[in-house]
Write a protein that holds these residues in place. Structure first.
Motif, PDB file in Angstrom:
ATOM      1  N   ALA A  15       0.822  -1.220   0.000  1.00  0.00           N
ATOM      2  CA  ALA A  15       0.000   0.000   0.000  1.00  0.00           C
ATOM      3  C   ALA A  15       0.854   1.268   0.000  1.00  0.00           C
ATOM      4  CB  ALA A  15      -0.928  -0.005   1.210  1.00  0.00           C
ATOM      5  N   GLU A  16       2.159   1.066  -0.102  1.00  0.00           N
ATOM      6  CA  GLU A  16       3.091   2.181   0.036  1.00  0.00           C
ATOM      7  C   GLU A  16       2.778   3.356  -0.898  1.00  0.00           C
ATOM      8  OE1 GLU A  16       7.739   2.488   0.989  1.00  0.00           O
ATOM      9  OE2 GLU A  16       7.246   1.188  -0.707  1.00  0.00           O
ATOM     10  N   ASP A  17       2.431   3.040  -2.167  1.00  0.00           N
ATOM     11  CA  ASP A  17       2.203   4.126  -3.122  1.00  0.00           C
ATOM     12  C   ASP A  17       0.716   4.418  -3.338  1.00  0.00           C
ATOM     13  OD1 ASP A  17       4.960   4.460  -3.578  1.00  0.00           O
ATOM     14  OD2 ASP A  17       4.945   2.683  -4.885  1.00  0.00           O
ATOM     15  N   ALA A  18      -0.119   3.884  -2.495  1.00  0.00           N
ATOM     16  CA  ALA A  18      -1.563   4.074  -2.682  1.00  0.00           C
ATOM     17  C   ALA A  18      -1.941   5.546  -2.568  1.00  0.00           C
ATOM     18  CB  ALA A  18      -2.328   3.259  -1.641  1.00  0.00           C
ATOM     19  N   LYS A  19      -2.918   5.918  -3.379  1.00  0.00           N
ATOM     20  CA  LYS A  19      -3.444   7.273  -3.288  1.00  0.00           C
ATOM     21  C   LYS A  19      -4.459   7.273  -2.139  1.00  0.00           C
ATOM     22  CE  LYS A  19      -4.521   9.406  -7.296  1.00  0.00           C
ATOM     23  NZ  LYS A  19      -5.463   9.648  -8.413  1.00  0.00           N
ATOM     24  N   ILE A  20      -4.223   8.112  -1.158  1.00  0.00           N
ATOM     25  CA  ILE A  20      -5.137   8.145  -0.014  1.00  0.00           C
ATOM     26  C   ILE A  20      -6.107   9.309  -0.199  1.00  0.00           C
ATOM     27  CG2 ILE A  20      -5.303   8.380   2.506  1.00  0.00           C
ATOM     28  CD1 ILE A  20      -2.413   7.217   2.611  1.00  0.00           C
ATOM     29  N   LEU A  21      -7.370   8.975  -0.403  1.00  0.00           N
ATOM     30  CA  LEU A  21      -8.381  10.008  -0.617  1.00  0.00           C
ATOM     31  C   LEU A  21      -9.241  10.149   0.637  1.00  0.00           C
ATOM     32  CD1 LEU A  21      -9.520   8.846  -4.170  1.00  0.00           C
ATOM     33  CD2 LEU A  21      -8.005  10.766  -3.656  1.00  0.00           C
ATOM     34  N   ILE A  22      -9.167  11.298   1.260  1.00  0.00           N
ATOM     35  CA  ILE A  22      -9.967  11.497   2.472  1.00  0.00           C
ATOM     36  C   ILE A  22     -11.005  12.588   2.215  1.00  0.00           C
ATOM     37  CG2 ILE A  22      -9.940  12.047   4.929  1.00  0.00           C
ATOM     38  CD1 ILE A  22      -7.095  11.032   5.066  1.00  0.00           C
ATOM     39  N   GLU A  23     -12.261  12.200   2.362  1.00  0.00           N
ATOM     40  CA  GLU A  23     -13.354  13.151   2.148  1.00  0.00           C
ATOM     41  C   GLU A  23     -13.914  13.555   3.507  1.00  0.00           C
ATOM     42  OE1 GLU A  23     -17.859  13.028   0.373  1.00  0.00           O
ATOM     43  OE2 GLU A  23     -16.473  11.433  -0.212  1.00  0.00           O
ATOM     44  N   LYS A  24     -14.098  14.846   3.696  1.00  0.00           N
ATOM     45  CA  LYS A  24     -14.711  15.296   4.945  1.00  0.00           C
ATOM     46  C   LYS A  24     -16.228  15.332   4.762  1.00  0.00           C
ATOM     47  CE  LYS A  24     -12.511  18.658   7.473  1.00  0.00           C
ATOM     48  NZ  LYS A  24     -11.856  19.973   7.642  1.00  0.00           N
ATOM     49  N   THR A  25     -16.938  14.757   5.711  1.00  0.00           N
ATOM     50  CA  THR A  25     -18.398  14.746   5.577  1.00  0.00           C
ATOM     51  C   THR A  25     -19.031  15.710   6.579  1.00  0.00           C
ATOM     52  OG1 THR A  25     -18.465  12.834   7.029  1.00  0.00           O
ATOM     53  CG2 THR A  25     -18.561  12.392   4.691  1.00  0.00           C
ATOM     54  N   PRO A  26     -19.984  16.507   6.107  1.00  0.00           N
ATOM     55  CA  PRO A  26     -20.575  17.534   6.972  1.00  0.00           C
ATOM     56  C   PRO A  26     -21.505  16.924   8.023  1.00  0.00           C
ATOM     57  CG  PRO A  26     -21.708  17.472   4.871  1.00  0.00           C
ATOM     58  CD  PRO A  26     -20.566  16.493   4.767  1.00  0.00           C
ATOM     59  N   PRO A  27     -21.746  17.662   9.102  1.00  0.00           N
ATOM     60  CA  PRO A  27     -22.663  17.153  10.123  1.00  0.00           C
ATOM     61  C   PRO A  27     -24.091  17.083   9.579  1.00  0.00           C
ATOM     62  CG  PRO A  27     -21.505  19.135  10.859  1.00  0.00           C
ATOM     63  CD  PRO A  27     -21.218  18.985   9.419  1.00  0.00           C
ATOM     64  N   LEU A  28     -24.750  15.989   9.881  1.00  0.00           N
ATOM     65  CA  LEU A  28     -26.165  15.853   9.536  1.00  0.00           C
ATOM     66  C   LEU A  28     -26.955  15.932  10.832  1.00  0.00           C
ATOM     67  CD1 LEU A  28     -26.565  12.913   7.010  1.00  0.00           C
ATOM     68  CD2 LEU A  28     -27.248  15.280   6.693  1.00  0.00           C
ATOM     69  N   ILE A  29     -27.961  16.782  10.849  1.00  0.00           N
ATOM     70  CA  ILE A  29     -28.707  16.910  12.097  1.00  0.00           C
ATOM     71  C   ILE A  29     -30.203  16.723  11.876  1.00  0.00           C
ATOM     72  CG2 ILE A  29     -27.014  18.514  13.084  1.00  0.00           C
ATOM     73  CD1 ILE A  29     -29.661  20.522  12.665  1.00  0.00           C
TER      74      ILE A  29
END
Lengths: 123, 230
Positions: A57-71
């Motif tokens: 996994a050394e060269d894996a593209k790490i995609l992190i999505e921030k998710t908004p609060p749902l209320i």
């Protein structure tokens, strides 16, 4: 603050999948992090790269999505997202009032997750 | 049976959908069920370092120890100083060392509950690691959450850490005997808490001079009959 240990758990899960699927390489890792958590995507990204050193996994593209609060507002019934102010010094400050009626009788329905959504591997 | 093996070099998408914080929440629900089954009322005591979590529990033990069979889970990074401070002949104490971890989680509590005599326990205090940030992400399965802050931490403790107060049932403002010297207003801190969580009961306390402790006891809403406290 607990980014290190959460990253460790994510990394172990990815490595487990690599072994199970006999993957030669991990191409992409998709993660969702709720804005209501105390997790910082930048730190998660940093730690994952450390843990993946010398693994497929050394060269894996790490995609992190921030998710908004749902209320859900128990006052007026509003169901939806709320805006996060990101201009505070240490942590984004989440207003805890309903954006529609202003009451703070809200229930958190989402935005508190740390989800390892999927990975793309090559065999 | 024919097994279709992927070819060399094939690219695969693997859906995992694993939520690492949800795992803790699920475990906390399990802990709660175990506590309810054994009729144990559990209270998570959170708060900043040096705010007086241990002092508060000490005082609560001295008042409630005669009426209830009490157990304490003391969380800390490495030492057992707090557990030693709380040691009393009739109180069962378990020390949970988290190592490098900044909070207790439901898994650690699940393990600790296994070594407690739950059927002969009425009340369980869990002293969390001194930290106003991380414990907010990790519910343990307790019935009530107390947050302890103190005036010596300055006037911005509450507004800077809104999350932990959002789910608090009781907020203790400790060291009010020092409020004047610190030029910190307990009333202002109370307003700050109410702005975030109007349902939280805010109680000014001085653990050193044993002020406000009975108000904390009554806020716990404990029924005096044994094993009927839930």
């Amino acid at each position: 603050m607990h980014d290190f240990s959460i990253s460790q758990q994510i990394a172990s899960k990815v490595i487990e999948e690599i072994n199970r699927e006999r993957a030669f390489k991990v191409i992409e890792i998709k993660i969702k992090i709720g804005e209501l958590t105390h997790l910082n995507p930048e730190q998660i990204d940093f730690w994952l790269k450390q843990f993946f050193h010398d693994t497929p996994a050394e060269d894996a593209k790490i995609l992190i999505e921030k998710t908004p609060p749902l209320i859900y507002c128990k006052g007026c019934g509003y169901r939806g997202t709320i805006k996060v102010r990101d201009d505070f010094f240490i942590y984004p400050f989440i207003p805890l009032n309903c954006p529609k009626c202003g009451l703070n009788k809200i229930e958190i329905k989402g935005g508190n997750e740390c989800l390892l959504e999927k990975i793309k591997i090559k065999r | 049976m024919d097994i279709i093996e992927p070819e060399e070099g094939e690219i695969l998408d693997i859906e995992l959908e694993e939520d690492f914080l949800e795992k803790n929440r699920q475990l906390s629900v399990k802990n709660r069920a175990l506590l309810d089954k054994n009729k144990v009322r559990a209270i998570d005591v959170m708060g900043s370092i040096g705010s007086g979590k241990t002092s508060l529990i000490q005082l609560l033990l001295s008042i409630l120890g005669k009426k209830f069979r009490i157990a304490v889970i003391a969380g800390d990074l490495t030492t057992s100083i707090d557990a030693e401070r709380l040691r009393q002949p009739e109180v069962k104490i378990i020390q949970v060392n988290t190592g490098k971890e900044c909070h207790l989680d439901a898994r650690l509590i699940e393990r600790a509950l296994k070594s407690l005599p739950l059927s002969s326990t009425d009340l369980l205090f869990i002293e969390n690691v001194g930290n106003l940030i991380c414990p907010a992400d990790f519910p343990l399965g307790t019935h009530q959450r107390i947050v302890v802050i103190s005036v010596t931490e300055g006037p911005w403790m509450v507004v800077k850490h809104p999350y932990i107060f959002r789910d608090a049932d009781i907020v203790v403002i400790n060291k009010i005997d020092l409020a004047e010297a610190m030029q910190v207003s307990p009333e202002k801190l109370t307003q700050d808490v109410s702005g975030i969580n109007p349902n939280a009961k805010v109680i000014p306390v001085s653990c050193r001079y044993k002020k406000g402790i009975f108000e904390v006891v009554s806020a716990l809403e404990l029924n005096l009959s044994n094993k009927g406290i839930i």
